[in-house]
Design an enzyme around this catalytic site. Structure first.
Site, short mmCIF file in Angstrom:
data_model
loop_
_atom_site.label_atom_id
_atom_site.label_comp_id
_atom_site.label_asym_id
_atom_site.label_seq_id
_atom_site.Cartn_x
_atom_site.Cartn_y
_atom_site.Cartn_z
N HIS A 131 -5.52 2.74 5.57
CA HIS A 131 -4.12 2.32 5.50
C HIS A 131 -3.70 2.03 4.06
O HIS A 131 -4.53 1.96 3.17
CB HIS A 131 -3.82 1.10 6.40
CG HIS A 131 -4.78 -0.03 6.24
ND1 HIS A 131 -5.70 -0.36 7.22
CD2 HIS A 131 -4.97 -0.93 5.25
CE1 HIS A 131 -6.41 -1.41 6.82
NE2 HIS A 131 -6.00 -1.77 5.63
N GLU A 170 0.45 -0.73 6.34
CA GLU A 170 0.33 -2.15 6.65
C GLU A 170 1.38 -2.87 5.82
O GLU A 170 1.28 -2.94 4.59
CB GLU A 170 -1.07 -2.68 6.31
CG GLU A 170 -1.21 -4.19 6.55
CD GLU A 170 -2.57 -4.77 6.17
OE1 GLU A 170 -2.64 -5.99 5.90
OE2 GLU A 170 -3.57 -4.01 6.16
N HIS A 176 5.62 7.56 -4.43
CA HIS A 176 6.20 7.68 -3.09
C HIS A 176 5.11 7.79 -2.04
O HIS A 176 3.94 7.97 -2.35
CB HIS A 176 7.13 8.90 -3.00
CG HIS A 176 6.44 10.21 -3.30
ND1 HIS A 176 6.63 10.88 -4.47
CD2 HIS A 176 5.56 10.96 -2.57
CE1 HIS A 176 5.89 12.00 -4.46
NE2 HIS A 176 5.23 12.07 -3.32
N GLU A 233 8.85 11.00 0.49
CA GLU A 233 9.08 12.44 0.40
C GLU A 233 8.90 13.01 1.79
O GLU A 233 7.94 12.65 2.50
CB GLU A 233 8.09 13.09 -0.57
CG GLU A 233 8.29 14.59 -0.69
CD GLU A 233 7.32 15.28 -1.66
OE1 GLU A 233 7.54 16.47 -1.93
OE2 GLU A 233 6.37 14.63 -2.14
#
Length: 289
Positions: free
Chosen positions: A23, A74, A92, A140
Site C-alpha cells: 500500500h 492507506e 502522482h 493520472e
C-alpha cells in the site's frame, strides 16, 4: 574475503524474497470526503477503516481488490488537521481504465477537477488524463486493457536517476522494467517494480534535467512492501545505504500493540519505504475482519 562473500550472498536475498507492493500511505484533511471521491469517481472500494483515538488519527484503506492480493491506498486523517503541503517531489498516482474519456466525464459530472483533458500522450498514442483529488493529489488516468491491478503507479521525483535505480534494484530487489528519455521535455523516467507493469503496481521515478532536490512537504508518507524476513531485508538496506545513501529510520522489530514486524528507511532522496512481514500482515488483516 569472508565478509565480501557474505555481503554478496546477502545482496541476493531481495531477489529470492517474496516481495509485493502492499500500500501507499498519505495524509488527507477529511477522510469521508476522500472516501466519497475515490469510491464514486474512481470506483475504488472502501476495504476497512480504523480509528485510533488515543493517538488522535483515523485510517481508511481503499483499492480495487482485497488487500491480500491488491495494492491499496492507506489514507491517514490526523484529528484537526484539514490540509497538508504536498511539496514538489511527489508526482502522482495512476489508475488504469479501459475508457479514460468516459471516466473523465463521470469524474467531471461529480465535480472532480480535470487538470489535463483526455488525449494521446505527447509524442505517443496512449490516451491519458490527469485529475486532482480534494486534497490536491494528482491521479493520472491511463487507458489500458483489463488488468488485475488498476492502481498501477506511484510517481516520485528523484535527483539522480541512476543512483535511484541502483538503490531500488539492490536494496529492494526491484527490476528496471523500462526507461524513457525525453530530451525534448528535459526529463528521463524509470518504471521499476516486481512484475510486469501491466499486471502490477510500479514505482515511476522521474528525473527532471538539472533538478537535484525537491521539497517533500508533509502530505505523502511512504510505500509499504511485503517481505518474508524484515531482519535480513534491513541488513541488505543498511549495506546498500552505505554505498548509495539513505538511512534506516526504524530498526527491524515488532510494532508496539500490533506486533507486526516492520523496518523503515529513507532512500537517497529521502523517500520513505516500510518493509512489512508478510505473515504478520495477513494476520493483521484477519484480525480486522
Amino acid at each position: 574475503m569472508a565478509e565480501v562473500a557474505s555481503n554478496a550472498e546477502l545482496l541476493e536475498w531481495p531477489k529470492k524474497d517474496k516481495r509485493r507492493l502492499l500500500h501507499v500511505v498519505y495524509r488527507v484533511g477529511d477522510l469521508d470526503r476522500t472516501i466519497k471521491f475515490y469510491t464514486e469517481c474512481f470506483g475504488m472500494k472502501l476495504l476497512r477503516k480504523r480509528d485510533v483515538p488515543e493517538e488522535k488519527y483515523s485510517n481508511a484503506f481503499l483499492g480495487f481488490g482485497p488487500e491480500q492480493t491488491n495494492f491499496v491506498v492507506e489514507l491517514t486523517y490526523n484529528y484537526g488537521v484539514t490540509s497538508y503541503d504536498i511539496g514538489t517531489g511527489f508526482g502522482h498516482f495512476a489508475i488504469a481504465s479501459q475508457d479514460v474519456y468516459k471516466l473523465v466525464e463521470d469524474i467531471r459530472a461529480k465535480g472532480g477537477v480535470i487538470t489535463r483533458e483526455p488525449g494521446p500522450v505527447k509524442g505517443g498514442t496512449t490516451v491519458i488524463a490527469f485529475v486532482k483529488d480534494p486534497d490536491g493529489y494528482i491521479f493520472e488516468l491511463i487507458q489500458r486493457g483489463p488488468t488485475p491491478e488498476p492502481l498501477c503507479q506511484v510517481m516520485l521525483r528523484v535527483g539522480d536517476l541512476d543512483r535511484s535505480i541502483q538503490f531500488y534494484e539492490k536494496a529492494l530487489g526491484m527490476k528496471l522494467l523500462r526507461r524513457i528519455d525525453n530530451p525534448q521535455y528535459k526529463y528521463t523516467l524509470a518504471m521499476i517494480g516486481y512484475a510486469d507493469e501491466y499486471e502490477t503496481t510500479v514505482l515511476e521515478l522521474t528525473y527532471n534535467y538539472d533538478v537535484t532536490e525537491y521539497s517533500k512537504g508533509n502530505a505523502y508518507a511512504q510505500v509499504a512492501i511485503g517481505t518474508d524476513d524484515v531482519y535480513k531485508s534491513a541488513e541488505v538496506v543498511s549495506l546498500v545505504t552505505q554505498e548509495l545513501g539513505g538511512k534506516i529510520t526504524r530498526p527491524p522489530g515488532p510494532l508496539p500493540g500490533i506486533n507486526t514486524k516492520i523496518t523503515s528507511f529513507l532512500d537517497p532522496d529521502g523517500w520513505k519505504t516500510v518493509l512489512v512481514d508478510n505473515e504478520d500482515f495477513l494476520k493483521e488483516l484477519q484480525k480486522e475482519e
